[in-house]
Enzyme design. Structure first.
Site, PDB file in Angstrom:
ATOM      1  N   CYS A  25       0.849  -1.193   0.000  1.00  0.00           N
ATOM      2  CA  CYS A  25       0.000   0.000   0.000  1.00  0.00           C
ATOM      3  C   CYS A  25       0.881   1.238   0.000  1.00  0.00           C
ATOM      4  CB  CYS A  25      -0.952   0.009   1.207  1.00  0.00           C
ATOM      5  SG  CYS A  25      -0.123   0.307   2.765  1.00  0.00           S
ATOM      6  N   ASP A 432       9.853  31.821 -28.876  1.00  0.00           N
ATOM      7  CA  ASP A 432      10.893  32.302 -29.782  1.00  0.00           C
ATOM      8  C   ASP A 432      10.316  32.326 -31.197  1.00  0.00           C
ATOM      9  OD1 ASP A 432      13.556  32.927 -30.669  1.00  0.00           O
ATOM     10  OD2 ASP A 432      13.690  30.857 -31.366  1.00  0.00           O
ATOM     11  N   ASP A 637      13.978  26.572 -29.412  1.00  0.00           N
ATOM     12  CA  ASP A 637      14.710  25.441 -29.978  1.00  0.00           C
ATOM     13  C   ASP A 637      16.219  25.640 -30.034  1.00  0.00           C
ATOM     14  OD1 ASP A 637      14.823  27.364 -31.977  1.00  0.00           O
ATOM     15  OD2 ASP A 637      14.749  25.889 -33.589  1.00  0.00           O
ATOM     16  N   ASP A 641      18.007  30.078 -26.416  1.00  0.00           N
ATOM     17  CA  ASP A 641      16.714  30.006 -25.733  1.00  0.00           C
ATOM     18  C   ASP A 641      16.835  29.372 -24.348  1.00  0.00           C
ATOM     19  OD1 ASP A 641      15.318  31.053 -27.944  1.00  0.00           O
ATOM     20  OD2 ASP A 641      15.257  29.083 -28.886  1.00  0.00           O
TER      21      ASP A 641
END
Length: 749
Positions: A25, A432, A637, A641
């Site tokens: 449990c 971006d 990307d 960034d």
């Protein structure tokens, strides 16, 4: 206490995963987690649903064996879990499941005759009538109690020895009370008293049934991960001595040349060196359309070759393949703990002692106040049996397992449960521009040389400065120079000024390239008419100005078209209540033109890389002001960034982006399409909705069940059935997430 003698080593934490056995449990999981976290410098998360422990520690201070010994000392079993041991773990679990199933059917065979005794419950006149002789009831109930139910006594002993309680304590205590009372009544021939052998036996049988159903449902929750692991090829055909030899994939090393025939799976990551064919990459990205692969293109393990033979060179093998990385990310996400689970953890920590106290008060109340010891005992047993914390422990992790698995099927890789939970709350998404909203493959549209300068000379200087660069605008200039047959010059002392431009010597002359504002800082005044530049910028053109020795040679206009799915994705995000803000280093006119085309209302232009992070940080306060728990997301990307992705509450890294961006982000998208950001938000909301439903179900069983049991309105057998159903209902509700399939995404393909 282990202490690191090497400070440098202590600064480099290591992670490992343990496969656990013996948890029954949520309290078992909490106990193991607490014990591991008591070790100095150790951060551990134990997942009851997946039966795994994820441990972060200082490699100079501990070895894996110490964690295994720690878990074993708490009464559980642990072993190191790796990709190599996964098949063995699955085999062990299947064998354990079959053994549990055999014991269950034996329990059913012994309990069914006892169930006839329950008929007397519905006959008011039959106060002590037995349909079966009591000695036979005792004979049938004893093996169920102490052989089939042995697991509950063992689990209860380990829990109590460790100073905590769990489900085993409740079941063992409740059924033992009913069995021992009945045994004493039978032994001493107290015929005026009821016996409850059928109650103890049926509770154990029903709890066992619940565990079996729970195990099957949990297996369904991890089906997506199992499917990913099953994709890993076992053999490869490599070139050795001029012949093709079939070898185990594990024996490949980078640089090996292998061959993939039509219809076969790619064994490892690599690069095509000969041949051309289409590959089905849907198992990694969810993209249904095959992708053309030619010499120089990268290919990935587990993708399927189409119509032609490919000759390839291995680059990523074993744990370095993209598939292995995806599996690690999914496993880490499924093993992590969401902030929403903290409430359940706090409740589970005091649950068993509280239930034991309620059961004691129930017995005392019936015995002392009503003078009915038998009813008090049966009500106390019902309280102990119905109050199982399993559903509470399964509520969050099972939903996370299914949700992250569904995301992985579509190429949405979620780093951890916290990122999944925060994604639901995003109200502002910063994006971006280049490579995210746009295709990231700009082309030169206009060459505007200054008076007395040829287009070729303008292009030659620009291409020389950009030589070796990987920025999309640089690639566009280099591609145009190559197409026009323009040769580059000699380059010296190149210096890149982040977010502004380049400075260097071309054939001995000091030259600069960048935005008009950067050239002005360099002392080169632009002679072209502002009106001409404005027209280009209004047409969503990026302007690259070139100067040598303080004289402007001209400007190059570059256009980066929007991705086809960007406008629909922005509209979709708006329907989700998410505002999209575009961040761009372009001048304001160009940025606003692109934003209009995409349907974005808010633009922050001429933002340097470090400014993006500051802008995102500023939006966090704005999001919180709009909504109490509002969050900011950032999608990008590129390397520049990464700071902004880290500054956001949730970062989304496009699959075509850099490793730096993907390691910084909370969610990695295997697609270059903003629609998958919207899909990730939808998946997060669906998963969190299931978690809240599960927690409601888990609590409601006990909120209503315990008082009903305490007041004598629930028979222990019914309480046992309800307890078993509570866990099954929570896991089954999580499995409904499999109906979420990202249907709008499917329509894009």
């Amino acid at each position: 206490m282990p202490v690191s003698a090497n400070p440098a080593a202590a600064a480099a934490p290591q992670t490992l995963e343990l496969s656990l056995q013996g948890m029954n449990c949520a309290n078992c999981a909490a106990r193991i987690e607490k014990g591991l976290n008591e070790m100095p410098g150790v951060e551990a998360v134990v997942n009851f649903a997946s039966e795994k422990a994820h441990i972060r520690f200082d490699a100079a201070s501990y070895a894996a064996a110490q964690f295994i010994d720690k878990v074993d000392g708490m009464g559980f079993k642990a072993r190191l879990s790796t990709s190599d041991t996964h098949a063995e773990e699955q085999s062990r679990r299947h064998e354990q499941y079959r053994a549990e199933l055999r014991r269950f059917w034996i329990a059913v065979a012994l309990t069914l005759p006892l169930s006839l005794q329950m008929v007397a419950m519905f006959d008011p006149a039959a106060t002590t009538h037995d349909l079966l002789p009591r000695w036979l009831q005792w004979l049938l109930a004893t093996p169920v109690q102490f052989w089939i139910g042995r697991r509950f006594y063992v689990g209860a002993w380990h829990a109590l020895r460790g100073g905590s309680g769990n489900m085993d304590v409740l079941v063992a205590l409740g059924t033992s009370m009913a069995y021992l009372h009945s045994a004493v009544v039978t032994l001493f021939g107290l015929h005026e008293q009821h016996v409850y052998f059928e109650a103890s036996a049926m509770v154990i049988t029903l709890v066992l049934l619940g565990k079996i159903l729970e195990a099957r449902a949990k297996a369904g929750a991890s089906a997506a991960l199992e499917a990913l692991i099953g994709l890993q090829p076992r053999t490869a055909r490599i070139e050795r001595g001029g012949a093709l030899v079939e070898v185990p994939v594990a024996s490949l090393i980078p640089g090996d040349v292998f061959v993939v025939r039509p219809g076969e799976g790619v064994p490892v990551d690599g690069q095509v060196i000969e041949g051309a064919s289409t590959l089905n990459e849907s198992m990694l990205t969810g993209e249904s359309l095959p992708v053309l692969k030619q010499p120089g293109d990268r290919i990935y393990a587990a993708t399927v070759n189409g119509e032609a033979l490919l000759r390839c060179r291995a680059s990523g093998v074993g744990s370095q393949t993209l598939l292995a990385g995806i599996i690690r990310m999914v496993e880490a996400a499924q093993g992590s703990k969401a902030p929403v689970q903290r409430l359940a953890d706090r409740v589970a920590a005091v649950f068993v002692p509280a239930v034991a106290l309620v059961a004691l008060l129930t017995l005392a109340g019936w015995w002392w106040l009503a003078g009915d010891f038998t009813q008090g005992m049966i009500s106390a047993v019902a309280v102990l049996v119905i109050a199982c914390p399993c559903a509470l422990g399964l509520a969050t992790p099972t939903a996370i397992m299914v949700g992250t698995g569904q995301g992985a099927r579509l190429g949405i890789l979620i780093r951890d449960a916290e990122a999944l939970e925060l994604t639901e709350k995003i109200s502002i998404l910063a994006s971006d521009k280049t490579g995210t909203l746009t295709q990231g493959r700009p082309v030169v549209t206009d060459l505007l040389p200054a008076a007395g300068v040829s287009s070729g000379e303008l292009l030659r200087v620009a291409a020389t400065l950009e030589r070796g660069a990987t920025h999309p605008l640089a690639l566009a200039i280099l591609d145009r120079a190559a197409a026009d047959g323009v040769a580059t010059g000699e380059l010296q002392d190149l210096l890149a000024i982040a977010g502004k431009g380049l400075r260097g010597k071309v054939d001995g002359q000091s030259c600069s390239l960048g935005s008009p504002a950067f050239l002005a800082e360099e002392g080169a005044k632009l002679d072209l008419e502002d009106a001409a530049l404005a027209l280009l910028q209004q047409a969503a053109r990026s302007i690259v100005a070139v100067a040598c020795e303080g004289r402007v040679l001209g400007v190059i206009a570059v256009a980066d078209p929007l991705r086809p799915g960007t406008p629909s994705a922005v509209a979709r995000l708006k329907t989700l209540g998410v505002e999209v803000v575009m961040l761009s280093g372009d001048n304001k006119r160009t940025a606003e033109a692109i934003a209009r085309e995409a349907g974005i209302d808010r633009v922050l232009a001429e933002v340097l890389p470090e400014g993006k992070a500051q802008a995102v940080a500023g939006m966090r306060g704005e999001a919180a002001a709009r909504r109490r728990d509002g969050r900011v997301g950032m999608v990008g990307d590129g390397i520049n960034d990464a700071p902004a992705l880290a500054a956001a509450d949730v970062g989304f890294a496009m699959g075509g982006g850099t490793d730096v961006a993907m390691k910084t982000a909370g969610i990695t998208l295997m697609h270059d399409d903003l629609n998958y950001v919207a899909a990730a938000i939808e998946l997060s909301r669906a998963t969190l909705a299931k978690i809240r439903q599960n927690l409601f179900f888990a609590f409601i069983y006990n909120v209503f069940g315990i008082p009903l049991a305490a007041f004598g309105m629930l028979n222990p057998v019914i309480a046992g059935a309800a307890m078993a159903l509570s866990s099954v209902s929570v896991v089954s509700n999580s499995l409904l997430l499999k109906r979420w399939s990202g249907k709008p995404l499917r329509l894009l393909h």
